[in-house]
Design a protein around this motif. Structure first.
Motif, PDB file in Angstrom:
ATOM      1  N   PHE A  68       1.478  -4.767  -7.461  1.00 40.59           N
ATOM      2  CA  PHE A  68       1.103  -4.435  -8.844  1.00 40.59           C
ATOM      3  C   PHE A  68      -0.355  -3.981  -8.965  1.00 40.59           C
ATOM      4  CE2 PHE A  68      -0.434  -5.703 -13.081  1.00 40.59           C
ATOM      5  CZ  PHE A  68       0.420  -4.958 -13.881  1.00 40.59           C
ATOM      6  N   PRO A  69      -1.346  -4.707  -8.407  1.00 42.85           N
ATOM      7  CA  PRO A  69      -2.728  -4.224  -8.539  1.00 42.85           C
ATOM      8  C   PRO A  69      -2.960  -2.860  -7.908  1.00 42.85           C
ATOM      9  CG  PRO A  69      -2.674  -6.497  -7.754  1.00 42.85           C
ATOM     10  CD  PRO A  69      -1.278  -5.994  -7.690  1.00 42.85           C
ATOM     11  N   ILE A  70      -2.266  -2.569  -6.821  1.00 40.08           N
ATOM     12  CA  ILE A  70      -2.445  -1.271  -6.164  1.00 40.08           C
ATOM     13  C   ILE A  70      -1.888  -0.157  -7.039  1.00 40.08           C
ATOM     14  CG2 ILE A  70      -1.826   0.129  -4.154  1.00 40.08           C
ATOM     15  CD1 ILE A  70      -1.838  -2.394  -2.497  1.00 40.08           C
ATOM     16  N   VAL A  71      -0.697  -0.367  -7.581  1.00 42.25           N
ATOM     17  CA  VAL A  71      -0.080   0.656  -8.436  1.00 42.25           C
ATOM     18  C   VAL A  71      -0.937   0.920  -9.659  1.00 42.25           C
ATOM     19  CG1 VAL A  71       1.908   1.215  -9.881  1.00 42.25           C
ATOM     20  CG2 VAL A  71       2.262   0.104  -7.684  1.00 42.25           C
ATOM     21  N   VAL A  72      -1.297  -0.117 -10.385  1.00 40.89           N
ATOM     22  CA  VAL A  72      -2.012   0.043 -11.649  1.00 40.89           C
ATOM     23  C   VAL A  72      -3.402   0.619 -11.440  1.00 40.89           C
ATOM     24  CG1 VAL A  72      -2.969  -1.196 -13.629  1.00 40.89           C
ATOM     25  CG2 VAL A  72      -0.682  -1.756 -12.799  1.00 40.89           C
ATOM     26  N   ASN A  73      -4.150   0.086 -10.474  1.00 40.47           N
ATOM     27  CA  ASN A  73      -5.516   0.566 -10.260  1.00 40.47           C
ATOM     28  C   ASN A  73      -5.536   1.993  -9.722  1.00 40.47           C
ATOM     29  OD1 ASN A  73      -7.827  -1.683 -10.531  1.00 40.47           O
ATOM     30  ND2 ASN A  73      -5.929  -2.671  -9.922  1.00 40.47           N
ATOM     31  N   THR A  74      -4.615   2.316  -8.813  1.00 43.91           N
ATOM     32  CA  THR A  74      -4.568   3.684  -8.285  1.00 43.91           C
ATOM     33  C   THR A  74      -4.171   4.662  -9.372  1.00 43.91           C
ATOM     34  OG1 THR A  74      -3.931   2.819  -6.114  1.00 43.91           O
ATOM     35  CG2 THR A  74      -3.587   5.164  -6.498  1.00 43.91           C
ATOM     36  N   TYR A  75      -3.188   4.295 -10.168  1.00 38.66           N
ATOM     37  CA  TYR A  75      -2.738   5.165 -11.265  1.00 38.66           C
ATOM     38  C   TYR A  75      -3.865   5.387 -12.276  1.00 38.66           C
ATOM     39  CZ  TYR A  75      -0.155   6.670 -15.404  1.00 38.66           C
ATOM     40  OH  TYR A  75       0.288   7.353 -16.505  1.00 38.66           O
ATOM     41  N   ASP A  76      -4.557   4.310 -12.654  1.00 33.78           N
ATOM     42  CA  ASP A  76      -5.664   4.449 -13.600  1.00 33.78           C
ATOM     43  C   ASP A  76      -6.801   5.277 -12.995  1.00 33.78           C
ATOM     44  OD1 ASP A  76      -4.312   2.968 -15.466  1.00 33.78           O
ATOM     45  OD2 ASP A  76      -5.357   1.086 -15.032  1.00 33.78           O
ATOM     46  N   GLY A  77      -7.049   5.105 -11.683  1.00 34.53           N
ATOM     47  CA  GLY A  77      -8.091   5.884 -11.031  1.00 34.53           C
ATOM     48  C   GLY A  77      -7.779   7.372 -11.012  1.00 34.53           C
ATOM     49  N   ILE A 123       0.832  -1.202   0.000  1.00 35.36           N
ATOM     50  CA  ILE A 123       0.000   0.000   0.000  1.00 35.36           C
ATOM     51  C   ILE A 123       0.867   1.253   0.000  1.00 35.36           C
ATOM     52  CG2 ILE A 123      -1.644   1.343   1.361  1.00 35.36           C
ATOM     53  CD1 ILE A 123      -2.841  -1.250   2.349  1.00 35.36           C
ATOM     54  N   THR A 124       1.886   1.274   0.865  1.00 33.98           N
ATOM     55  CA  THR A 124       2.738   2.462   0.984  1.00 33.98           C
ATOM     56  C   THR A 124       3.455   2.771  -0.322  1.00 33.98           C
ATOM     57  OG1 THR A 124       3.074   1.982   3.335  1.00 33.98           O
ATOM     58  CG2 THR A 124       4.618   3.506   2.284  1.00 33.98           C
ATOM     59  N   PHE A 125       4.175   1.788  -0.838  1.00 35.37           N
ATOM     60  CA  PHE A 125       4.945   2.014  -2.058  1.00 35.37           C
ATOM     61  C   PHE A 125       4.045   2.089  -3.288  1.00 35.37           C
ATOM     62  CE2 PHE A 125       8.255   0.402   0.756  1.00 35.37           C
ATOM     63  CZ  PHE A 125       9.300   1.276   0.474  1.00 35.37           C
ATOM     64  N   GLY A 126       2.941   1.350  -3.273  1.00 33.43           N
ATOM     65  CA  GLY A 126       2.036   1.378  -4.414  1.00 33.43           C
ATOM     66  C   GLY A 126       1.386   2.732  -4.602  1.00 33.43           C
TER      67      GLY A 126
END
Length: 260
Positions: free
Chosen positions: A138-147, A78-81
């Motif tokens: 990976f899911p946190i990075v990609v989904n947060t970035y897309d959001g 969560i932190t790094f993502g």
């Protein structure tokens, strides 16, 4: 008028519960008739007995070890993502430089990386946490970035010309819009954390449910092995449900604030 909580729950999951009970009964019947050897597929009742007999060991040392690995890996993810997603959203050069590495990190088989992590960190919790982190961030990075990218660029520019700061736009507009995508990433990530912890323990651990499952498998103790697999599945389900409840609570609170 709202339905009682139990009726709501049954209306959503009644068919699933009925199907699950039917599958367990058929499973028990097949094994009882001897159509499948119990050392290949033990009956649900045998798994339940093994779970009760080994409960002190499973629910003590091994369960706590797995939960610790999942918790540490998830918090790091969560932190790094979030930091990486926000950085790539704010600075285009970071997105161009780092996004390909984020994708590449998911193409490397974890089974190949686990021995490397063991070589670096030894048979400590950190070798397992490294596997959990690589699996789940990976899911946190990609989904947060897309959001974050979903916010209207022209609307953001209009607010900036009207005197809003970039931080204000990010906090008031972009973060609320990104929350549904962020929670979708969290739900995937928490399940992957359990998978990552199991892989790490299976390949190089001395405690945890994955290690216990491997040990029982090598001893041809199918009942206890399936009992540990059941616990791992239950952990994933409960953690997923906890994220869903948190998501509903936060999004509902956000909705009430927007109404005011």
């Amino acid at each position: 008028m709202r339905k009682p909580l139990i009726k709501q729950w049954l209306s959503h999951y009644g068919l699933f519960i009925l199907l699950l009970i039917s599958m367990l009964l058929i499973w028990q019947w097949i094994v009882h008739l001897g159509l499948v050897p119990p050392y290949i597929l033990p009956s649900p009742s045998s798994i339940g007995r093994a779970l009760l007999e080994d409960s002190q060991l499973l629910l003590g040392k091994h369960l706590l070890a797995t939960l610790k690995e999942v918790a540490v890996g998830f918090l790091l993810s969560i932190t790094f993502g979030i930091a990486l997603a926000a950085g790539m959203h704010a600075f285009r050069i970071l997105e161009k430089a780092l996004y390909p590495f984020v994708v590449i990190s998911q193409t490397i088989p974890l089974i190949a990386l686990s021995p490397i992590f063991i070589m670096w960190f030894g048979y400590t919790i950190w070798s397992k946490v490294a596997v959990v982190f690589l699996t789940s961030f990976f899911p946190i990075v990609v989904n947060t970035y897309d959001g974050l990218r979903k916010s209207d660029h022209e609307y953001n520019e209009l607010l900036l010309t009207m005197g809003a700061t970039r931080w204000g736009v990010f906090r008031k507009i972009q973060i609320p819009i990104a929350l549904p995508a962020f929670f979708s990433g969290l739900k995937l990530s928490i399940v992957y954390c359990v998978v990552g912890a199991t892989i790490g323990e299976w390949l190089g651990g001395s405690e945890g449910l994955g290690y216990y499952s491997r040990r029982m498998s090598s001893n041809l103790n199918a009942d206890s092995m399936f009992a540990s697999v059941f616990l791992l599945s239950l952990i994933g389900i409960l953690l997923f449900a906890a994220i869903v409840l948190l998501e509903k609570k936060i999004l509902k609170k956000r909705g009430r604030k927007n109404d005011h």
